[in-house]
Scaffold this motif. Structure first.
Motif, PDB file in Angstrom:
ATOM      1  N   GLU A  48      13.557  25.196  36.118  1.00 45.25           N
ATOM      2  CA  GLU A  48      13.343  25.977  37.342  1.00 45.25           C
ATOM      3  C   GLU A  48      14.434  27.027  37.491  1.00 45.25           C
ATOM      4  O   GLU A  48      15.566  26.824  37.035  1.00 45.25           O
ATOM      5  CB  GLU A  48      13.421  25.046  38.565  1.00 45.25           C
ATOM      6  N   ASP A  49      14.118  28.114  38.155  1.00 42.63           N
ATOM      7  CA  ASP A  49      15.170  29.064  38.507  1.00 42.63           C
ATOM      8  C   ASP A  49      16.008  28.525  39.651  1.00 42.63           C
ATOM      9  O   ASP A  49      17.229  28.585  39.617  1.00 42.63           O
ATOM     10  CB  ASP A  49      14.579  30.451  38.845  1.00 42.63           C
TER      11      ASP A  49
ATOM     12  N   SER B 189      14.029  23.614  48.916  1.00 44.07           N
ATOM     13  CA  SER B 189      13.704  22.389  49.654  1.00 44.07           C
ATOM     14  C   SER B 189      13.590  21.193  48.714  1.00 44.07           C
ATOM     15  O   SER B 189      13.776  20.051  49.132  1.00 44.07           O
ATOM     16  CB  SER B 189      12.385  22.569  50.413  1.00 44.07           C
ATOM     17  N   GLY B 190      13.239  21.475  47.460  1.00 44.61           N
ATOM     18  CA  GLY B 190      13.026  20.391  46.488  1.00 44.61           C
ATOM     19  C   GLY B 190      11.581  19.919  46.441  1.00 44.61           C
ATOM     20  O   GLY B 190      11.221  19.073  45.629  1.00 44.61           O
TER      21      GLY B 190
ATOM     22  N   THR C 157       8.801  21.474  45.517  1.00 53.16           N
ATOM     23  CA  THR C 157       8.090  21.822  44.278  1.00 53.16           C
ATOM     24  C   THR C 157       8.429  20.813  43.183  1.00 53.16           C
ATOM     25  O   THR C 157       7.547  20.265  42.521  1.00 53.16           O
ATOM     26  CB  THR C 157       8.484  23.243  43.810  1.00 53.16           C
TER      27      THR C 157
HETATM   28  C1  PRP Z   1      10.408  29.251  43.932  1.00 53.67           C
HETATM   29  C2  PRP Z   1      11.182  28.665  42.767  1.00 53.67           C
HETATM   30  C3  PRP Z   1      10.765  27.227  42.776  1.00 53.67           C
HETATM   31  C4  PRP Z   1      10.502  26.944  44.243  1.00 53.67           C
HETATM   32  C5  PRP Z   1      11.692  26.262  44.814  1.00 53.67           C
HETATM   33  O1  PRP Z   1       9.140  29.585  43.477  1.00 53.67           O
HETATM   34  O2  PRP Z   1      10.866  29.299  41.562  1.00 53.67           O
HETATM   35  O3  PRP Z   1       9.596  27.013  42.023  1.00 53.67           O
HETATM   36  O4  PRP Z   1      10.326  28.216  44.898  1.00 53.67           O
HETATM   37  O5  PRP Z   1      11.490  26.014  46.167  1.00 53.67           O
HETATM   38  P1  PRP Z   1      11.415  24.557  46.783  1.00 53.67           P
HETATM   39  O6  PRP Z   1      12.557  23.774  46.229  1.00 53.67           O
HETATM   40  O7  PRP Z   1      11.560  24.817  48.271  1.00 53.67           O
HETATM   41  O8  PRP Z   1      10.083  23.970  46.453  1.00 53.67           O
HETATM   42  P2  PRP Z   1       8.148  30.532  44.272  1.00 53.67           P
HETATM   43  O9  PRP Z   1       7.131  29.678  44.989  1.00 53.67           O
HETATM   44  O10 PRP Z   1       8.925  31.507  45.118  1.00 53.67           O
HETATM   45  O11 PRP Z   1       7.380  31.271  43.105  1.00 53.67           O
HETATM   46  P3  PRP Z   1       7.949  32.175  41.909  1.00 53.67           P
HETATM   47  O12 PRP Z   1       8.676  31.255  40.953  1.00 53.67           O
HETATM   48  O13 PRP Z   1       6.730  32.749  41.305  1.00 53.67           O
HETATM   49  O14 PRP Z   1       8.874  33.205  42.504  1.00 53.67           O
END
Ligand code: PRP
Length: 179
Positions: A98-99, A103-104, A106
């Motif tokens: 992940e980048d 919140s965790g 995903t």
């Molecule tokens: C971002 C990031 C993670 C997620 C993290 O993705 O790449 O997948 O949010 O957030 P969380 O911990 O609150 O779940 P995003 O939905 O912005 O899509 P992208 O990667 O296409 O920018």
């Protein structure tokens, strides 16, 4: 929305050092093994590309695409799989890449899903971590840098789909506040 790039937050040479250290740790931990690395699109694409080129053990690459936010509201708790991975991970050593962990939600959802596929092991590697925003107990096994709750862009991270291509991680200021 009016916005501007306030400043460089993590310069590219610092990011490179962090990625090198992560790759060294992973290469050591998985010595003699093969890894399936799963990039979570889109944000992870630059980090994943840099990371895998520094890893010294065999790597099979795959991708997933998920959507975790709807209608601009943050962390709705709904994680929708837009594109699943192609590789069969049963009995494989898997690392989700992940980048950023925010919140965790995903990662929690992805880990639960991938564990049902019986991998030999499942770990998480994230370039950046915002522990202050966590809404779950998720802990990434490999973290590049812990960062405060700033709106960051660049190195794969976007605002409204833009700025992913910036080589440095920068702080974005949005008119009327960042929330
Ligand atoms: C971002 C990031 C993670 C997620 C993290 O993705 O790449 O997948 O949010 O957030 P969380 O911990 O609150 O779940 P995003 O939905 O912005 O899509 P992208 O990667 O296409 O920018």
């Amino acid at each position: 929305m009016a916005h501007y790039i306030k400043n460089v937050f993590i310069p590219r040479d610092e990011i490179d050092k962090v990625v090198t250290q992560l790759a060294e740790r992973i290469s050591e931990d998985y010595k003699g093994k093969e890894i399936v690395m799963v990039g979570v699109l889109k944000g992870s694409f630059i980090f994943l590309a840099d990371l895998v080129r520094k890893i010294q053990v065999p790597v099979v690459l795959d991708f997933m695409s998920v959507s975790s936010y709807y209608g601009g509201t943050k962390s709705s708790g709904i994680v929708k799989i837009i594109k699943d991975m192609d590789v069969d991970i049963e009995d494989k050593h898997v690392i989700i890449v992940e980048d950023i962990v925010d919140s965790g939600l995903t990662l929690q959802h992805l880990k639960e899903l991938l564990l049902t596929r019986n991998p030999a092991s499942l770990r998480v590697c994230a370039a950046f971590d915002k522990p202050g925003r966590r809404k779950t107990n998720i802990v990434a096994d490999y973290i590049g840098m812990k960062i405060p709750d700033e709106f960051i862009i660049g190195y794969g991270l976007d605002f409204d789909g833009k700025y992913r291509n910036l080589p440095d991680v920068c702080i974005l200021a949005i008119e009327g506040g960042n929330e």
